[in-house]
Design a protein around this motif. Structure first.
Motif, PDB file in Angstrom:
ATOM      1  N   ARG A  77       0.667  -1.295  -0.069  1.00 52.87           N
ATOM      2  CA  ARG A  77       0.024  -0.039   0.035  1.00 52.87           C
ATOM      3  C   ARG A  77       0.813   1.264   0.143  1.00 52.87           C
ATOM      4  N   ALA A  78       0.017   2.373  -0.292  1.00 52.47           N
ATOM      5  CA  ALA A  78       0.876   3.700  -0.262  1.00 52.47           C
ATOM      6  C   ALA A  78       0.979   4.252   1.228  1.00 52.47           C
ATOM      7  N   ASN A  79       1.836   4.826   1.700  1.00 57.54           N
ATOM      8  CA  ASN A  79       1.978   5.615   2.903  1.00 57.54           C
ATOM      9  C   ASN A  79       2.272   6.924   2.926  1.00 57.54           C
ATOM     10  N   VAL A  80       1.557   7.869   3.695  1.00 56.68           N
ATOM     11  CA  VAL A  80       2.163   9.417   3.805  1.00 56.68           C
ATOM     12  C   VAL A  80       2.167   9.550   5.264  1.00 56.68           C
ATOM     13  N   SER A  81       3.311  10.234   5.549  1.00 57.93           N
ATOM     14  CA  SER A  81       3.845  10.561   6.684  1.00 57.93           C
ATOM     15  C   SER A  81       4.028  12.362   6.845  1.00 57.93           C
ATOM     16  N   ILE A  82       3.631  12.629   8.113  1.00 58.05           N
ATOM     17  CA  ILE A  82       3.884  13.977   8.507  1.00 58.05           C
ATOM     18  C   ILE A  82       4.896  14.053   9.594  1.00 58.05           C
ATOM     19  N   TYR A  83       5.718  14.823   9.463  1.00 55.95           N
ATOM     20  CA  TYR A  83       7.092  15.031  10.460  1.00 55.95           C
ATOM     21  C   TYR A  83       7.373  16.551  10.541  1.00 55.95           C
ATOM     22  N   THR A  84       8.126  16.876  11.832  1.00 56.99           N
ATOM     23  CA  THR A  84       8.488  18.122  11.940  1.00 56.99           C
ATOM     24  C   THR A  84       9.880  18.083  11.322  1.00 56.99           C
ATOM     25  N   THR A  85      10.127  19.385  11.130  1.00 58.80           N
ATOM     26  CA  THR A  85      11.471  19.974  10.319  1.00 58.80           C
ATOM     27  C   THR A  85      12.500  20.706  11.159  1.00 58.80           C
ATOM     28  N   ASP A  86      12.012  21.087  12.480  1.00 62.64           N
ATOM     29  CA  ASP A  86      12.921  21.710  13.326  1.00 62.64           C
ATOM     30  C   ASP A  86      12.657  21.330  14.862  1.00 62.64           C
ATOM     31  N   ARG A  87      13.626  21.582  15.668  1.00 66.82           N
ATOM     32  CA  ARG A  87      13.423  21.368  17.137  1.00 66.82           C
ATOM     33  C   ARG A  87      12.518  22.037  17.743  1.00 66.82           C
ATOM     34  N   LYS A  88      12.012  23.220  17.532  1.00 63.36           N
ATOM     35  CA  LYS A  88      11.287  23.903  18.096  1.00 63.36           C
ATOM     36  C   LYS A  88       9.651  23.305  17.859  1.00 63.36           C
ATOM     37  N   THR A  89       9.327  23.006  16.559  1.00 59.81           N
ATOM     38  CA  THR A  89       8.111  22.435  16.359  1.00 59.81           C
ATOM     39  C   THR A  89       8.120  20.968  16.884  1.00 59.81           C
ATOM     40  N   TYR A  90       9.282  20.296  16.995  1.00 59.15           N
ATOM     41  CA  TYR A  90       9.327  18.971  17.481  1.00 59.15           C
ATOM     42  C   TYR A  90       9.057  18.772  18.817  1.00 59.15           C
ATOM     43  N   PHE A  91       9.654  19.860  19.651  1.00 61.92           N
ATOM     44  CA  PHE A  91       9.329  19.775  21.359  1.00 61.92           C
ATOM     45  C   PHE A  91       7.758  20.359  21.423  1.00 61.92           C
ATOM     46  N   LYS A  92       7.228  21.152  20.504  1.00 59.73           N
ATOM     47  CA  LYS A  92       5.970  21.836  20.792  1.00 59.73           C
ATOM     48  C   LYS A  92       5.037  20.686  20.263  1.00 59.73           C
ATOM     49  N   ASN A  93       5.343  19.768  19.521  1.00 59.07           N
ATOM     50  CA  ASN A  93       4.451  18.556  19.163  1.00 59.07           C
ATOM     51  C   ASN A  93       4.558  17.597  20.391  1.00 59.07           C
ATOM     52  N   LEU A  94       5.637  17.443  20.908  1.00 56.05           N
ATOM     53  CA  LEU A  94       5.553  16.341  22.104  1.00 56.05           C
ATOM     54  C   LEU A  94       5.035  17.105  23.367  1.00 56.05           C
ATOM     55  N   LYS A  95       4.899  18.259  23.509  1.00 53.25           N
ATOM     56  CA  LYS A  95       4.258  18.694  24.730  1.00 53.25           C
ATOM     57  C   LYS A  95       2.844  19.164  24.235  1.00 53.25           C
ATOM     58  N   ASP A  96       2.479  19.388  23.210  1.00 51.97           N
ATOM     59  CA  ASP A  96       0.885  19.549  23.047  1.00 51.97           C
ATOM     60  C   ASP A  96       0.195  18.650  22.267  1.00 51.97           C
ATOM     61  N   ASN A  97       1.042  17.606  21.803  1.00 53.83           N
ATOM     62  CA  ASN A  97       0.365  16.706  20.935  1.00 53.83           C
ATOM     63  C   ASN A  97      -0.460  17.178  19.811  1.00 53.83           C
ATOM     64  N   GLU A  98       0.193  18.040  19.079  1.00 57.58           N
ATOM     65  CA  GLU A  98      -0.354  18.847  17.937  1.00 57.58           C
ATOM     66  C   GLU A  98      -0.909  17.936  16.864  1.00 57.58           C
ATOM     67  N   LEU A  99      -0.034  17.016  16.316  1.00 58.81           N
ATOM     68  CA  LEU A  99      -0.673  16.211  15.107  1.00 58.81           C
ATOM     69  C   LEU A  99      -1.582  15.361  15.508  1.00 58.81           C
ATOM     70  N   ALA A 100      -1.653  14.803  16.752  1.00 54.74           N
ATOM     71  CA  ALA A 100      -2.740  13.716  17.106  1.00 54.74           C
ATOM     72  C   ALA A 100      -4.121  14.483  17.269  1.00 54.74           C
ATOM     73  N   LYS A 101      -3.937  15.805  17.789  1.00 52.82           N
ATOM     74  CA  LYS A 101      -5.198  16.726  18.025  1.00 52.82           C
ATOM     75  C   LYS A 101      -5.604  17.289  16.714  1.00 52.82           C
ATOM     76  N   ALA A 102      -4.820  17.197  15.429  1.00 49.75           N
ATOM     77  CA  ALA A 102      -5.271  17.602  14.294  1.00 49.75           C
ATOM     78  C   ALA A 102      -5.981  16.586  13.234  1.00 49.75           C
ATOM     79  N   LEU A 103      -5.738  15.496  13.916  1.00 50.11           N
ATOM     80  CA  LEU A 103      -6.585  14.574  13.145  1.00 50.11           C
ATOM     81  C   LEU A 103      -8.040  14.273  13.472  1.00 50.11           C
ATOM     82  N   ARG A 104      -8.532  14.921  14.580  1.00 47.46           N
ATOM     83  CA  ARG A 104      -9.981  14.977  14.993  1.00 47.46           C
ATOM     84  C   ARG A 104     -10.517  15.868  14.069  1.00 47.46           C
TER      85      ARG A 104
END
Length: 79
Positions: free
Chosen positions: A52-79
């Motif tokens: 199958r085909a797969n698509v991933s979304i990932y962070t490109t810098d440290r600030k966004t990475y740690f913001k996503n870890l803290k706030d779970n932004e990608l998981a919340k965007a799935l709603r």
């Protein structure tokens, strides 16, 4: 009382649909919508595997990475 249902497809057409360009376009569109709901620097990568085909979304810098870890932004965007 739940029963496990297992689907097995013996048709190469199903596998072809899951790896098709149309499926990649659908996945890319969904990923773009999720990416737009997030603040920060995110990128999308696409990969066509053997089944199958797969698509991933990932962070490109440290600030966004740690913001996503803290706030779970990608998981919340799935709603």
């Amino acid at each position: 009382m739940s029963e496990e249902i297992r689907w097995e497809f013996f048709d190469d057409n199903i596998s072809g649909i899951m790896r098709s360009d149309a499926m990649i376009d659908v996945l890319r569109e969904c990923a773009n919508q999720i990416k737009e709901r997030c603040s920060g620097n995110y990128e999308i990568s696409e990969y066509v595997g053997p089944t199958r085909a797969n698509v991933s979304i990932y962070t490109t810098d440290r600030k966004t990475y740690f913001k996503n870890l803290k706030d779970n932004e990608l998981a919340k965007a799935l709603r």
